[in-house]
Design an enzyme around this catalytic site. Structure first.
Site, PDB file in Angstrom:
ATOM      1  N   ARG A   1       0.960  -1.129  -0.041  1.00  0.00           N
ATOM      2  CA  ARG A   1      -0.100   0.148   0.216  1.00  0.00           C
ATOM      3  C   ARG A   1       0.744   1.322   0.058  1.00  0.00           C
ATOM      4  O   ARG A   1       0.451   2.266   0.680  1.00  0.00           O
ATOM      5  CB  ARG A   1      -1.043   0.126   1.272  1.00  0.00           C
ATOM      6  CG  ARG A   1      -1.845  -1.027   1.231  1.00  0.00           C
ATOM      7  CD  ARG A   1      -2.895  -0.896  -0.030  1.00  0.00           C
ATOM      8  NE  ARG A   1      -3.761  -2.148  -0.241  1.00  0.00           N
ATOM      9  CZ  ARG A   1      -3.261  -3.501  -0.709  1.00  0.00           C
ATOM     10  NH1 ARG A   1      -2.473  -3.329  -1.535  1.00  0.00           N
ATOM     11  NH2 ARG A   1      -4.318  -4.438  -0.438  1.00  0.00           N
TER      12      ARG A   1
ATOM     13  N   SER B   1     -11.306  -0.092   3.136  1.00  0.00           N
ATOM     14  CA  SER B   1     -10.561  -0.443   4.488  1.00  0.00           C
ATOM     15  C   SER B   1     -10.014   0.867   4.994  1.00  0.00           C
ATOM     16  O   SER B   1      -9.505   1.672   4.233  1.00  0.00           O
ATOM     17  CB  SER B   1      -9.463  -1.373   4.155  1.00  0.00           C
ATOM     18  OG  SER B   1      -9.949  -2.444   3.419  1.00  0.00           O
TER      19      SER B   1
ATOM     20  N   GLU C   1      -5.876   9.248   2.713  1.00  0.00           N
ATOM     21  CA  GLU C   1      -5.382  10.624   3.063  1.00  0.00           C
ATOM     22  C   GLU C   1      -6.434  11.455   3.668  1.00  0.00           C
ATOM     23  O   GLU C   1      -7.551  11.632   3.047  1.00  0.00           O
ATOM     24  CB  GLU C   1      -4.595  11.086   1.864  1.00  0.00           C
ATOM     25  CG  GLU C   1      -3.889  12.238   2.121  1.00  0.00           C
ATOM     26  CD  GLU C   1      -3.649  13.006   0.670  1.00  0.00           C
ATOM     27  OE1 GLU C   1      -3.246  14.233   0.833  1.00  0.00           O
ATOM     28  OE2 GLU C   1      -3.846  12.524  -0.322  1.00  0.00           O
TER      29      GLU C   1
HETATM   30  C1  FAD Z   1     -15.501   0.448  -1.159  1.00  0.00           C
HETATM   31  C2  FAD Z   1     -14.038   0.645  -1.610  1.00  0.00           C
HETATM   32  C3  FAD Z   1     -13.151  -0.523  -1.637  1.00  0.00           C
HETATM   33  C4  FAD Z   1     -11.943  -0.468  -2.051  1.00  0.00           C
HETATM   34  N1  FAD Z   1     -10.941  -1.467  -2.081  1.00  0.00           N
HETATM   35  C5  FAD Z   1      -9.578  -1.441  -2.175  1.00  0.00           C
HETATM   36  C6  FAD Z   1      -8.827  -2.647  -2.410  1.00  0.00           C
HETATM   37  O1  FAD Z   1      -9.361  -3.846  -2.534  1.00  0.00           O
HETATM   38  N2  FAD Z   1      -7.501  -2.373  -2.326  1.00  0.00           N
HETATM   39  C7  FAD Z   1      -6.782  -1.164  -2.448  1.00  0.00           C
HETATM   40  O2  FAD Z   1      -5.743  -1.227  -2.750  1.00  0.00           O
HETATM   41  N3  FAD Z   1      -7.689  -0.154  -2.554  1.00  0.00           N
HETATM   42  C8  FAD Z   1      -9.003  -0.130  -2.146  1.00  0.00           C
HETATM   43  N4  FAD Z   1     -10.018   1.041  -2.003  1.00  0.00           N
HETATM   44  C9  FAD Z   1      -9.106   2.284  -1.928  1.00  0.00           C
HETATM   45  C10 FAD Z   1      -9.220   3.118  -3.389  1.00  0.00           C
HETATM   46  O3  FAD Z   1     -10.014   2.505  -4.308  1.00  0.00           O
HETATM   47  C11 FAD Z   1      -7.759   3.091  -3.856  1.00  0.00           C
HETATM   48  O4  FAD Z   1      -6.732   3.684  -3.065  1.00  0.00           O
HETATM   49  C12 FAD Z   1      -7.737   3.812  -5.247  1.00  0.00           C
HETATM   50  O5  FAD Z   1      -6.188   3.576  -5.813  1.00  0.00           O
HETATM   51  C13 FAD Z   1      -7.653   5.358  -5.277  1.00  0.00           C
HETATM   52  O6  FAD Z   1      -8.197   5.820  -6.525  1.00  0.00           O
HETATM   53  P1  FAD Z   1      -8.701   7.413  -6.585  1.00  0.00           P
HETATM   54  O7  FAD Z   1      -8.691   7.694  -8.092  1.00  0.00           O
HETATM   55  O8  FAD Z   1     -10.193   7.158  -5.931  1.00  0.00           O
HETATM   56  O9  FAD Z   1      -7.971   8.219  -5.953  1.00  0.00           O
HETATM   57  P2  FAD Z   1      -7.978   9.571  -4.736  1.00  0.00           P
HETATM   58  O10 FAD Z   1      -8.801   8.867  -3.593  1.00  0.00           O
HETATM   59  O11 FAD Z   1      -8.924  10.583  -5.421  1.00  0.00           O
HETATM   60  O12 FAD Z   1      -6.684   9.751  -4.370  1.00  0.00           O
HETATM   61  C14 FAD Z   1      -5.828   9.049  -3.578  1.00  0.00           C
HETATM   62  C15 FAD Z   1      -4.450   9.754  -3.648  1.00  0.00           C
HETATM   63  O13 FAD Z   1      -3.652   9.726  -4.935  1.00  0.00           O
HETATM   64  C16 FAD Z   1      -3.530  10.981  -5.473  1.00  0.00           C
HETATM   65  N5  FAD Z   1      -3.638  10.699  -6.838  1.00  0.00           N
HETATM   66  C17 FAD Z   1      -4.644  10.544  -7.316  1.00  0.00           C
HETATM   67  N6  FAD Z   1      -4.619  10.607  -8.816  1.00  0.00           N
HETATM   68  C18 FAD Z   1      -3.249  10.987  -8.999  1.00  0.00           C
HETATM   69  C19 FAD Z   1      -2.130  11.186  -9.942  1.00  0.00           C
HETATM   70  N7  FAD Z   1      -2.915  11.171 -11.206  1.00  0.00           N
HETATM   71  N8  FAD Z   1      -1.125  11.551  -9.898  1.00  0.00           N
HETATM   72  C20 FAD Z   1      -0.670  11.733  -8.450  1.00  0.00           C
HETATM   73  N9  FAD Z   1      -1.484  11.615  -7.476  1.00  0.00           N
HETATM   74  C21 FAD Z   1      -2.682  11.201  -7.733  1.00  0.00           C
HETATM   75  C22 FAD Z   1      -4.597  11.684  -4.599  1.00  0.00           C
HETATM   76  O14 FAD Z   1      -3.711  13.191  -4.581  1.00  0.00           O
HETATM   77  C23 FAD Z   1      -4.531  11.203  -3.195  1.00  0.00           C
HETATM   78  O15 FAD Z   1      -3.389  11.687  -2.404  1.00  0.00           O
HETATM   79  C24 FAD Z   1     -11.307   0.820  -1.868  1.00  0.00           C
HETATM   80  C25 FAD Z   1     -12.023   1.893  -1.783  1.00  0.00           C
HETATM   81  C26 FAD Z   1     -13.406   1.610  -1.557  1.00  0.00           C
HETATM   82  C27 FAD Z   1     -14.140   3.127  -1.471  1.00  0.00           C
END
Ligand code: FAD
Length: 369
Positions: free
Chosen positions: A183, A267, A364
């Site tokens: 992670r 999570s 975050e």
């Molecule tokens: C129901 C649910 C289930 C989930 N299951 C999992 C799982 O099984 N495994 C897992 O690992 N995670 C899981 N997650 C967490 C989440 O899906 C991941 O962390 C995902 O990668 C976040 O993507 P996002 O586009 O929503 O990023 P955001 O939440 O919008 O951003 C996350 C971080 O990444 C940064 N960021 C985003 N895009 C960029 C970019 N292009 N360049 C630089 N920085 C960037 C943001 O500034 C922030 O710091 C889950 C979340 C939910 C709500």
């Protein structure tokens, strides 16, 4: 638009949009469904060097106060308003077969990870199917090295292309230079430095030796059910069928991130890795405690610790610990980010009081800086 030549496939869609645009009072989507807006947001529909090097764009991105927004599935908006944001909406991708079985993809950061999983699994390509139903974008996936059911995005990554916000230039990091770990990655460890633009992945047209992977009891059972229902051997399962099985397993325990209530960020705490001495102490008190050997110690499921502290299903106003999966904190509508965080802190404190283990928050927390 879709084009193919010599087996190469290209998906593009942004032709009619301007390369970049500005949105004032922009809503920031987030799966917790907490109120969040940016006073001004840069929307990057194109991630070419020409666009990024435009002085207005490069200057906006160089400001450490500019927050990179994406799907909002791994953030808690502790404040309802931030000043400056930028988001990548470019979603083009291409796939090139490189030999009899390998396919190399280049995917722009704005594409949904789940959409990519479905698109590749649907073409019969193996490699991403265990990541089905994870919300968020391809660009965010390397940030925390997303993973599920034994697959991490790092396993399939060849390179990550970024905009260096300080040096104002594009760089491409080979997989080994991304410093992926559980992670985490160099991108997460160096906040405000990198804007991820594209990710290069390597998939396979043939199944791995141990196909389909069933190391997790819930997945093993769901694959067995699928086999019984369809009358087909497990090994005949396609990647798209495996992605569907994973979807069923996940939806049974996680809130649906596509809409409705409750909102969640998945999570909420990392599974802690404790010393063997701490694990032994906990095992003496709770002989049935699940424990897994991990690099650096013993991994204890955070959900088990929360449940053991008696908090599963605990609700206070609009926020709750899920009654289906104790690792998920839910927002049922009407809470502020600050209220949500206070509840999360009370969960963490209670777990520490009961078990002596201090949990670390996974998403975050966004504050107004
Ligand atoms: C129901 C649910 C289930 C989930 N299951 C999992 C799982 O099984 N495994 C897992 O690992 N995670 C899981 N997650 C967490 C989440 O899906 C991941 O962390 C995902 O990668 C976040 O993507 P996002 O586009 O929503 O990023 P955001 O939440 O919008 O951003 C996350 C971080 O990444 C940064 N960021 C985003 N895009 C960029 C970019 N292009 N360049 C630089 N920085 C960037 C943001 O500034 C922030 O710091 C889950 C979340 C939910 C709500």
């Amino acid at each position: 638009m879709k084009s193919t030549s010599m087996g190469t496939e290209t998906q593009t869609g942004a032709a009619e949009r301007p390369a970049f645009e500005w949105v004032d009072d922009a809503s920031l989507p987030n799966t917790l469904r907490l109120p969040a807006k940016a006073e001004r947001m840069l929307v990057l529909n194109d991630v070419s060097e020409a666009t990024l090097a435009t002085p207005q764009v490069a200057g906006w991105l160089a400001d450490p106060d500019t927050r990179v927004a994406a799907g909002g599935s791994n953030v808690v908006f502790a404040t309802p308003r931030i000043a400056k944001a930028a988001i990548v909406t470019a979603t083009d991708w291409s796939a090139v077969p490189t030999d009899a079985s390998a396919i190399e993809l280049s995917v722009e950061a704005g594409m949904g990870l789940d959409a990519l999983v479905r698109a590749t699994a649907g073409r019969g390509w193996f490699g991403l199917e265990a990541l089905a139903e994870i919300p968020g974008t391809v660009g965010a996936a390397p940030m925390q090295n997303v993973g599920a059911y034994g697959t991490e995005i790092a396993d399939r990554t060849r390179w990550v292309e970024v905009w260096d916000r300080q040096e104002r230039r594009i760089e491409r990091f080979a997989r080994n230079a991304c410093d992926f770990s559980y992670r985490s990655s160099r991108f997460k460890r160096e906040p405000d430095r990198w804007l991820i633009l594209r990710v290069g992945l390597r998939l396979s047209a043939t199944p791995p030796a141990d196909w389909p992977p069933v190391a997790y009891p819930g997945v093993d059972k769901a694959v067995a059910d699928w086999s019984a229902r369809t009358g087909r051997a497990r090994s005949a399962m396609s990647p798209a069928e495996y992605a569907d099985v994973i979807t069923t397993v996940r939806l049974a325990k996680l809130p649906d991130w596509r809409g409705g209530w409750p909102g969640s960020a998945g999570s909420f705490f990392h599974n802690p890795i404790v010393t063997p001495e701490v694990a032994a102490r906990l095992s003496r008190r709770w002989p049935d405690m699940p424990r897994f050997d991990a690099p650096g110690g013993v991994k204890i499921p955070a959900g088990w610790l929360i449940e053991t502290a008696g908090l599963k299903g605990r609700r206070e106003g609009a926020v709750a610990v899920s009654s289906r999966h104790a690792l998920v904190l839910e927002h049922h509508g009407g809470a502020s980010g600050a209220e949500f965080l206070r509840f999360a802190e009370s969960v963490r404190d209670r777990v520490e009081d009961e078990t002596g283990v201090r949990l670390v928050v996974e998403p975050e927390c966004v504050t107004d800086r």
